[in-house]
Design a protein around this motif. Structure first.
Motif, short mmCIF file in Angstrom:
data_model
loop_
_atom_site.label_atom_id
_atom_site.label_comp_id
_atom_site.label_asym_id
_atom_site.label_seq_id
_atom_site.Cartn_x
_atom_site.Cartn_y
_atom_site.Cartn_z
N ASP A 264 36.17 -6.03 -8.53
CA ASP A 264 37.42 -6.52 -8.49
C ASP A 264 37.53 -7.99 -8.58
O ASP A 264 38.42 -8.62 -9.23
CB ASP A 264 38.49 -6.02 -7.28
N LEU A 265 36.40 -8.53 -8.00
CA LEU A 265 36.40 -10.05 -7.86
C LEU A 265 35.35 -10.60 -9.02
O LEU A 265 35.02 -11.43 -9.05
CB LEU A 265 35.94 -10.74 -6.66
N LYS A 266 34.67 -9.65 -9.98
CA LYS A 266 33.81 -9.98 -10.93
C LYS A 266 34.27 -10.70 -12.03
O LYS A 266 35.54 -10.21 -12.40
CB LYS A 266 33.12 -8.84 -11.17
N LYS B 130 36.87 2.87 -1.60
CA LYS B 130 36.00 3.13 -2.94
C LYS B 130 35.24 4.70 -2.55
O LYS B 130 34.78 5.22 -3.59
CB LYS B 130 35.34 2.31 -3.61
N ARG B 131 35.19 4.91 -1.38
CA ARG B 131 34.17 6.34 -1.00
C ARG B 131 32.89 6.10 -1.75
O ARG B 131 32.50 6.97 -2.19
CB ARG B 131 35.02 7.23 -1.46
N THR B 132 32.28 4.86 -1.69
CA THR B 132 31.09 4.57 -2.16
C THR B 132 30.43 3.57 -1.56
O THR B 132 31.06 2.76 -1.11
CB THR B 132 30.85 4.66 -3.65
N LEU B 133 29.23 3.41 -1.07
CA LEU B 133 28.40 2.35 -0.58
C LEU B 133 27.64 1.58 -1.90
O LEU B 133 26.94 0.52 -1.46
CB LEU B 133 27.30 2.79 0.30
N ASP B 134 27.86 1.94 -3.19
CA ASP B 134 27.14 1.43 -4.29
C ASP B 134 27.85 0.01 -4.55
O ASP B 134 29.01 -0.12 -4.98
CB ASP B 134 27.13 2.17 -5.50
N ILE B 135 27.11 -1.13 -4.50
CA ILE B 135 27.54 -2.66 -4.57
C ILE B 135 28.36 -2.51 -6.09
O ILE B 135 29.10 -3.29 -6.22
CB ILE B 135 26.57 -3.57 -4.49
N SER B 136 27.61 -2.01 -6.97
CA SER B 136 28.00 -2.05 -8.20
C SER B 136 29.52 -1.31 -8.82
O SER B 136 30.10 -1.70 -9.82
CB SER B 136 27.08 -1.63 -9.41
N ALA B 137 29.89 -0.83 -7.73
CA ALA B 137 31.24 -0.14 -7.90
C ALA B 137 32.50 -1.33 -7.70
O ALA B 137 33.69 -1.05 -7.92
CB ALA B 137 31.42 1.23 -6.92
N PHE B 138 32.00 -2.17 -6.90
CA PHE B 138 33.15 -3.13 -6.38
C PHE B 138 33.03 -4.22 -7.54
O PHE B 138 32.54 -5.27 -7.20
CB PHE B 138 32.74 -3.62 -4.91
#
Lengths: 233, 118
Positions: free
Chosen positions: B115-117, B105-113
């Protein structure tokens, strides 16, 4: 904001539980039963001056075998996760700035000394506060220093894998010898116990702990090498 | 003394959990977990501490005959030694996964992930 409030409420609750634990805690006056057994029987049964080492390598040696296995699995998974799709050859090709005089000279001076200290710590694990895990971590810190000086340096994975698997096999092999020549699996009395406090004492403990040290050092080194071989994104 | 170490350990656990729950950057969350891990180790060592006793190593200062009355509990120390090593392994594993997450994802922000939410 409301989210932060939930977090603080949760932590306040946990803090209340912890405060109850601290408030209700009364330190022991005497050793409990198992600790008392270890204190009384280590010297005559195991012959190790360091009781913590006697517990880790012999009394609860099976735990340590499991722990080393967990560590091996971790190193293997780190290698698996990071190596997937990894290109061979020179990293990203980006020119790295030189490491600097201080770091380069310091590494040349310190790496042999750090390796020596690591070996000293795990060879004397049954006599002094030290042992295989601490000594292995010290060995790996020498590798870390090497990688800091030259991030493009490639540590031989074949060498690391050979050291690691040999050490693991020797550890299990000595444990199996204990079944035939002493009281059971991982029993240290396959060799003479010797006199308390001597370097060659405590049966097989110095040998087992030295190989644990090599194994732990190799596993940490392989994690460091894998992490350093990741490419810049 | 045992109370100071134990309270510090519990405070470190709370600080670590606070950091892991409020930070959005995954690397900071990993550092927070490491702080909490240190707190747990400190609490465990503090449980084995006994006032006026010394380290569980037999030498001139602790003769074998007096060991029971002179040493602190060696079992928590053996447990913490295990816990520290496993903690290092867990941290290395988290860092490896974070590298792969950043790669996708080229980011370290947890809110960008998400997919499993659900």
């Amino acid at each position: 904001m409301i989210r932060r409030l939930f977090v603080i409420l949760l932590l306040l609750g946990l803090g209340a539980i912890f405060a109850g634990l601290v408030g209700g805690y009364t330190p022991n006056d005497a050793l409990n039963l198992s600790a008392r057994y270890y204190a009384e029987h280590t010297a005559q049964d195991i012959g190790a001056a360091n009781i913590v080492t006697a517990i880790i390598v012999t009394f609860r040696g099976l735990d340590t075998l499991g722990e080393v296995t967990v560590l091996f699995l971790t190193a293997a998974i780190v290698g698996l996760v990071l190596s997937h799709g990894h290109r061979e050859g020179e990293g990203s090709g980006r020119e790295l700035p030189p490491a600097g005089e201080l770091l380069t000279t310091g590494t040349q001076l310190l790496v042999p000394l750090i390796l020596l200290l690591g070996v000293y710590v795990f060879v004397n694990g049954h006599l002094t506060p030290g042992g295989g895990f601490q000594g292995g971590a010290i060995l790996a810190s020498a590798i870390l220093l090497l990688l800091l000086t030259d991030p493009l340096r490639r540590i031989s994975h074949g060498l690391i894998a050979t050291i690691e698997s040999t050490a693991g096999l020797v550890f299990v092999g000595i444990g199996v010898l204990g079944i035939f020549f002493a009281g059971g699996f991982l029993d240290n009395r396959i060799l003479p116990i010797g006199s308390l406090g001597a370097l060659f004492s405590a049966g097989a403990i110095p040998i087992v702990y030295s190989f644990i040290g090599l194994k732990v050092g190799a596993e940490f080194s392989s994690m460091l090498a894998n992490l350093s071989e990741t490419e810049d994104l | 003394m045992a109370y100071i170490a134990m309270t510090t350990g519990f405070v470190l656990i709370l600080i670590g959990l606070f950091g892991a729950l409020t930070n959005r950057n995954i690397l900071r969350m990993i550092v927070a977990f490491t702080v909490a891990n240190t707190g747990v180790n400190l609490v465990m060592v503090a449980v084995g501490y006994m006032h006026g006793r010394t380290a569980p190593i037999l030498d001139e200062a602790v003769p074998v005959a007096e060991a029971v009355a002179r040493i602190i509990d060696p079992v928590p120390q053996a447990l913490v030694l295990t816990a520290i090593v496993i903690g290092v392994g867990v941290t290395a594993l988290m860092l490896a996964y974070v590298y792969k997450l950043y790669e996708t994802k080229r980011t370290l922000d947890i809110s960008a992930f998400k997919d499993l939410k659900w």
